[in-house]
Design a protein around this motif. Sequence first.
Motif, PDB file in Angstrom:
ATOM      1  N   LEU A  42     -57.795 -77.177 -34.084  1.00 53.44           N
ATOM      2  CA  LEU A  42     -56.500 -76.505 -34.140  1.00 53.44           C
ATOM      3  C   LEU A  42     -55.475 -77.355 -33.405  1.00 53.44           C
ATOM      4  O   LEU A  42     -55.748 -77.878 -32.329  1.00 53.44           O
ATOM      5  N   PHE A  43     -54.304 -77.488 -34.017  1.00 57.53           N
ATOM      6  CA  PHE A  43     -53.208 -78.246 -33.415  1.00 57.53           C
ATOM      7  C   PHE A  43     -52.058 -77.291 -33.131  1.00 57.53           C
ATOM      8  O   PHE A  43     -51.580 -76.603 -34.036  1.00 57.53           O
ATOM      9  N   PHE A  44     -51.616 -77.252 -31.893  1.00 57.02           N
ATOM     10  CA  PHE A  44     -50.510 -76.383 -31.520  1.00 57.02           C
ATOM     11  C   PHE A  44     -49.450 -77.154 -30.745  1.00 57.02           C
ATOM     12  O   PHE A  44     -49.768 -77.803 -29.738  1.00 57.02           O
ATOM     13  N   ASP A  45     -48.236 -77.077 -31.203  1.00 51.01           N
ATOM     14  CA  ASP A  45     -47.100 -77.444 -30.377  1.00 51.01           C
ATOM     15  C   ASP A  45     -46.926 -76.282 -29.389  1.00 51.01           C
ATOM     16  O   ASP A  45     -46.740 -75.127 -29.823  1.00 51.01           O
ATOM     17  N   VAL A  46     -47.018 -76.548 -28.100  1.00 49.44           N
ATOM     18  CA  VAL A  46     -47.093 -75.474 -27.103  1.00 49.44           C
ATOM     19  C   VAL A  46     -45.896 -74.517 -27.164  1.00 49.44           C
ATOM     20  O   VAL A  46     -46.088 -73.288 -27.179  1.00 49.44           O
ATOM     21  N   PRO A  47     -44.635 -74.987 -27.206  1.00 47.17           N
ATOM     22  CA  PRO A  47     -43.527 -74.033 -27.298  1.00 47.17           C
ATOM     23  C   PRO A  47     -43.612 -73.139 -28.538  1.00 47.17           C
ATOM     24  O   PRO A  47     -43.318 -71.940 -28.469  1.00 47.17           O
ATOM     25  N   LYS A  48     -44.055 -73.693 -29.676  1.00 50.33           N
ATOM     26  CA  LYS A  48     -44.184 -72.888 -30.894  1.00 50.33           C
ATOM     27  C   LYS A  48     -45.329 -71.893 -30.776  1.00 50.33           C
ATOM     28  O   LYS A  48     -45.244 -70.765 -31.277  1.00 50.33           O
ATOM     29  N   LEU A  49     -46.411 -72.307 -30.120  1.00 51.15           N
ATOM     30  CA  LEU A  49     -47.525 -71.391 -29.909  1.00 51.15           C
ATOM     31  C   LEU A  49     -47.090 -70.188 -29.078  1.00 51.15           C
ATOM     32  O   LEU A  49     -47.467 -69.048 -29.363  1.00 51.15           O
ATOM     33  N   LEU A  50     -46.290 -70.421 -28.064  1.00 50.55           N
ATOM     34  CA  LEU A  50     -45.791 -69.314 -27.235  1.00 50.55           C
ATOM     35  C   LEU A  50     -44.913 -68.377 -28.060  1.00 50.55           C
ATOM     36  O   LEU A  50     -44.930 -67.157 -27.852  1.00 50.55           O
ATOM     37  N   ASN A  51     -44.164 -68.928 -29.001  1.00 49.61           N
ATOM     38  CA  ASN A  51     -43.350 -68.081 -29.886  1.00 49.61           C
ATOM     39  C   ASN A  51     -44.228 -67.205 -30.769  1.00 49.61           C
ATOM     40  O   ASN A  51     -43.897 -66.046 -31.047  1.00 49.61           O
ATOM     41  N   VAL A  52     -45.355 -67.745 -31.219  1.00 53.79           N
ATOM     42  CA  VAL A  52     -46.298 -66.960 -32.019  1.00 53.79           C
ATOM     43  C   VAL A  52     -46.841 -65.802 -31.190  1.00 53.79           C
ATOM     44  O   VAL A  52     -46.928 -64.662 -31.667  1.00 53.79           O
TER      45      VAL A  52
END
Length: 262
Positions: free
Chosen positions: A146-156
């Motif tokens: 799994l690949f996550f851009d951290v700021p986008k993951l927090l938005n999810v």
Amino acid sequence: MERIGKLIGDMGNMEILDLYTCPKCNREVKTVRMKIIGGEKKGQWQILKNECDCRLASETIEAARQAKIRFFERFSILNDDLKNAEFSNFKADYESLDEAVERIYHYLETFTKKESIYIYGEKGRGKSHLAVSAYKFVKNLGYTALFFDVPKLLNVIRSIIRKDVDFSENDLFSAIESVDLLILDDIGAERKTEWVEEVMFLLINQRQGKSTIYTSNLDIKELEERYGGRISDRIKNKMDESHLIKIKTPHSYRSKNLTMNQ
């Protein structure tokens, strides 16, 4: 290979090729060679095997796990300029970039599912390109990632809390915990709040003893200043100098041409 339980009627002559009792479920597992006496395949020999209960259960669990990983991979959102990122098209114009590629490649080729690496350097140095390349490479080896851009993951996660989506926070964290390789890109770029700190702790704590690739603009000292020991110690857990990959170049990829033309 068909299961014996699927056969109907008398199949004719039978020869037992293998017979053992599963030590987990105590079910007799038999492999036989049988001669078909009717139908289009009359006279042909066929090898058949029944399955033990625990193997069937294991296959069901693994199928559910793979389905969950595929479901959450939709959050592995890549920027347009990273969708085609691979090791083969990474421009290692400087010694530190060449060394970074070599070390990441070695990490993936000897992948243990237990070790983590920390890739750091200033903005625009190719860290995300390398992280995406690693994500694609390890999946091609048959592992889950799994690949996550951290700021986008927090938005999810915020969307989950607002109930804007039809899945739970537990579902997401379960997938993150069970994946073979988690990539957290741009850690430290998120806005610092008490809630963010707690979420980051939960994320990183779940990955203890499991493979995670971190990328950041922060060096180790800055990481400690940013998060404190509670989180930074878990990121660095079981790492040594060989797990720290520094990228140092005179120019950002994004502004290199502008800089050179000035």
